[in-house]
Design an enzyme around this catalytic site. Structure first.
Site, PDB file in Angstrom:
ATOM      1  N   LYS A  98       0.827  -1.212   0.000  1.00  0.00           N
ATOM      2  CA  LYS A  98       0.000   0.000   0.000  1.00  0.00           C
ATOM      3  C   LYS A  98       0.855   1.253   0.000  1.00  0.00           C
ATOM      4  O   LYS A  98       0.457   2.269  -0.569  1.00  0.00           O
ATOM      5  CB  LYS A  98      -0.978  -0.002   1.176  1.00  0.00           C
ATOM      6  CG  LYS A  98      -1.991  -1.111   1.046  1.00  0.00           C
ATOM      7  CD  LYS A  98      -3.394  -0.730   1.444  1.00  0.00           C
ATOM      8  CE  LYS A  98      -4.327  -1.781   0.855  1.00  0.00           C
ATOM      9  NZ  LYS A  98      -5.665  -1.804   1.349  1.00  0.00           N
ATOM     10  N   LYS A 134      -4.249 -10.380  -7.087  1.00  0.00           N
ATOM     11  CA  LYS A 134      -5.467 -10.590  -6.309  1.00  0.00           C
ATOM     12  C   LYS A 134      -6.600  -9.708  -6.831  1.00  0.00           C
ATOM     13  O   LYS A 134      -6.367  -8.554  -7.187  1.00  0.00           O
ATOM     14  CB  LYS A 134      -5.161 -10.214  -4.850  1.00  0.00           C
ATOM     15  CG  LYS A 134      -6.197 -10.631  -3.855  1.00  0.00           C
ATOM     16  CD  LYS A 134      -5.914 -10.018  -2.486  1.00  0.00           C
ATOM     17  CE  LYS A 134      -6.403  -8.601  -2.405  1.00  0.00           C
ATOM     18  NZ  LYS A 134      -6.904  -8.137  -1.131  1.00  0.00           N
ATOM     19  N   LYS A 186     -10.687  -4.405  -4.586  1.00  0.00           N
ATOM     20  CA  LYS A 186     -11.599  -3.295  -4.889  1.00  0.00           C
ATOM     21  C   LYS A 186     -10.845  -2.043  -5.309  1.00  0.00           C
ATOM     22  O   LYS A 186     -11.425  -1.148  -5.914  1.00  0.00           O
ATOM     23  CB  LYS A 186     -12.518  -3.011  -3.703  1.00  0.00           C
ATOM     24  CG  LYS A 186     -11.823  -2.597  -2.434  1.00  0.00           C
ATOM     25  CD  LYS A 186     -12.814  -2.603  -1.285  1.00  0.00           C
ATOM     26  CE  LYS A 186     -12.073  -2.599   0.038  1.00  0.00           C
ATOM     27  NZ  LYS A 186     -12.857  -3.131   1.127  1.00  0.00           N
TER      28      LYS A 186
HETATM   29  P1  ATP Z   1      -8.027  -3.283  -1.045  1.00  0.00           P
HETATM   30  O1  ATP Z   1      -8.215  -3.121  -2.495  1.00  0.00           O
HETATM   31  O2  ATP Z   1      -8.189  -2.015  -0.267  1.00  0.00           O
HETATM   32  O3  ATP Z   1      -6.811  -4.061  -0.665  1.00  0.00           O
HETATM   33  P2  ATP Z   1      -9.646  -5.630  -0.859  1.00  0.00           P
HETATM   34  O4  ATP Z   1     -10.438  -5.699  -2.111  1.00  0.00           O
HETATM   35  O5  ATP Z   1      -8.464  -6.519  -0.751  1.00  0.00           O
HETATM   36  O6  ATP Z   1      -9.270  -4.130  -0.543  1.00  0.00           O
HETATM   37  P3  ATP Z   1     -10.457  -5.906   1.854  1.00  0.00           P
HETATM   38  O7  ATP Z   1     -11.462  -4.976   2.414  1.00  0.00           O
HETATM   39  O8  ATP Z   1      -9.038  -5.666   2.198  1.00  0.00           O
HETATM   40  O9  ATP Z   1     -10.649  -5.962   0.287  1.00  0.00           O
HETATM   41  O10 ATP Z   1     -10.806  -7.397   2.235  1.00  0.00           O
HETATM   42  C1  ATP Z   1     -11.959  -7.802   2.888  1.00  0.00           C
HETATM   43  C2  ATP Z   1     -11.884  -9.271   3.222  1.00  0.00           C
HETATM   44  O11 ATP Z   1     -11.996 -10.040   2.020  1.00  0.00           O
HETATM   45  C3  ATP Z   1     -10.571  -9.719   3.847  1.00  0.00           C
HETATM   46  O12 ATP Z   1     -10.844 -10.771   4.741  1.00  0.00           O
HETATM   47  C4  ATP Z   1      -9.768 -10.211   2.693  1.00  0.00           C
HETATM   48  O13 ATP Z   1      -8.820 -11.173   3.067  1.00  0.00           O
HETATM   49  C5  ATP Z   1     -10.843 -10.824   1.813  1.00  0.00           C
HETATM   50  N1  ATP Z   1     -10.506 -10.700   0.410  1.00  0.00           N
HETATM   51  C6  ATP Z   1     -10.329  -9.555  -0.282  1.00  0.00           C
HETATM   52  N2  ATP Z   1     -10.017  -9.795  -1.553  1.00  0.00           N
HETATM   53  C7  ATP Z   1      -9.979 -11.149  -1.687  1.00  0.00           C
HETATM   54  C8  ATP Z   1      -9.697 -12.034  -2.763  1.00  0.00           C
HETATM   55  N3  ATP Z   1      -9.395 -11.565  -3.951  1.00  0.00           N
HETATM   56  N4  ATP Z   1      -9.760 -13.356  -2.537  1.00  0.00           N
HETATM   57  C9  ATP Z   1     -10.078 -13.845  -1.327  1.00  0.00           C
HETATM   58  N5  ATP Z   1     -10.353 -13.066  -0.261  1.00  0.00           N
HETATM   59  C10 ATP Z   1     -10.301 -11.738  -0.419  1.00  0.00           C
END
Ligand code: ATP
Ligand code: LTN
Length: 334
Positions: free
Chosen positions: A116, A198, A201
């Site tokens: 980040k 990954k 969002k």
């Molecule tokens: P950012 O883009 O800010 O990193 P993010 O899309 O990764 O956000 P988070 O809010 O960080 O989403 O994650 C919410 C939950 O969903 C956490 O438990 C995270 O581990 C899980 N998660 C997020 N993205 C994935 C993914 N691609 N696959 C599996 N689990 C996920």
């Protein structure tokens, strides 16, 4: 006589963007499946969200939408404590104390911080660095046994365990040591356009990410365009066939079918049939959630009552741990 204690779950998601298929499969779906056997706390972590700059009106809107979506995914507010992090000041209070039991070097090693800060080079603020300590406070306040999250959060839960063990080593058994719960399939859903990254969002590529509130036609379009490989056979091989293996994981979660069943279902049928089939399965999995969340969003008074009651219940539990910690470190009781 004291009531028998049920094991506790704590988890949270930041309202920093729309909920994605990744966070549904990696986290929320498992929350719903685990809900019956645990005493569950599900949080909307708005304090974590401001470690990256947010537009205040959007943050407010997304916080309430996220609550509606949690409920629409199947979390019953009667059975689970659903609340907004900033409504329970104990989180910030415990985080401060835990800061003094967390090493600078430990935080510097967190891969999410490194990622980040590379992405937000103009705003590497202290909150971004300290983020895992706030997360540790979230978890430890409720004496959680299990933390259901996606793979990317495993390191943060391990740090939580280290902090808790360090504190317990000095003061005795104050904190329960939590464990991570990662799903067997879907702990790391990948982007549809760059399957080596990954699904996230904050992804800048709109086609790579599926959102749980997205319209069926947009979901179908993204799946039809999903990046695959130059072969034609549907076979699970996460090293050489990242795109197809990711789609197989998604299809497996959406339909309950094993990889073997999926491979035989699509023998000789090619990607042109497989990709839209995955899209359709996802559309059907998300349809009832989208419809219910839309319905709930029209009832602001209900949503308000849910987060008010949730905060009250959460604050009650959190206060017990916080008071114990304050006493241990030598603060004078109020
Ligand atoms: P950012 O883009 O800010 O990193 P993010 O899309 O990764 O956000 P988070 O809010 O960080 O989403 O994650 C919410 C939950 O969903 C956490 O438990 C995270 O581990 C899980 N998660 C997020 N993205 C994935 C993914 N691609 N696959 C599996 N689990 C996920
Ligand atoms: N860091 C997590 C969100 C989060 C969390 C928590 C998850 C904050 N506090 C406590 C589990 C338990 C993320 O998804 N980015």
């Amino acid at each position: 006589m004291e009531q028998e204690r049920r094991p506790v779950i704590f988890s949270g998601i930041q309202p920093s963007g729309e909920l994605t298929l990744g966070s549904y499969i990696g986290a929320i779906k498992n929350w719903v499946e685990l809900a019956n056997d645990y005493d569950c706390y599900y949080c909307i972590v708005d304090m974590h969200a401001i470690t990256v700059r947010q537009v205040p009106a959007d943050l407010r809107r997304r916080t309430v939408e996220q609550l509606a979506q949690y409920i629409a995914c199947g979390l019953d507010p009667q059975k689970n404590t659903i609340f907004i992090q900033s409504h329970v000041p104990a989180h910030a209070e415990l985080a401060w104390i835990l800061n003094c039991y967390t090493m600078f070097g430990e935080l510097g090693r967190m891969t999410q911080f490194k990622d980040k800060s590379a992405k937000n080079a103009e705003n590497i603020n202290a909150g971004l660095f300290d983020y895992p300590v706030l997360m540790a406070a979230d978890i430890l306040l409720y004496q959680a046994d299990l933390v259901p999250v996606g793979d990317d959060q495993r390191q943060h839960v391990e740090l939580t365990r280290d902090i808790a063990e360090r504190f317990n080593g000095v003061y005795g058994d104050v904190f329960r040591i939590p464990q991570t719960f990662n799903p067997k399939v879907g702990a790391r859903i990948m982007s549809l356009t760059s399957p080596e990254n990954k699904m996230s969002k904050s992804d800048k590529d709109p086609g790579g990410c599926i959102y749980i509130m997205q319209k069926p036609e947009d979901i179908m379009r993204s799946f039809k365009r999903a990046v695959t490989d130059s072969e034609t056979c549907v076979r699970y091989d996460p090293v050489n066939k990242k795109g197809i293996s990711n789609l197989m994981q998604i299809y497996s979660v959406a339909t309950g079918k094993s990889f073997e069943t999926i491979e035989s279902e699509f023998t000789g049928r090619g990607y042109g049939e497989f990709k839209p089939a995955v899209g359709e399965a996802v559309v059907e999995m998300l349809r009832p959630i989208r419809e219910e969340a839309t319905r709930l969003m029209a009832d602001k008074a209900y949503l308000e009552s849910v987060y008010r009651e949730g905060a009250e219940r959460a604050a009650h539990t959190a206060a017990r741990t916080l008071r114990k910690v304050q006493k241990k470190v030598g603060f004078i009781p109020r």
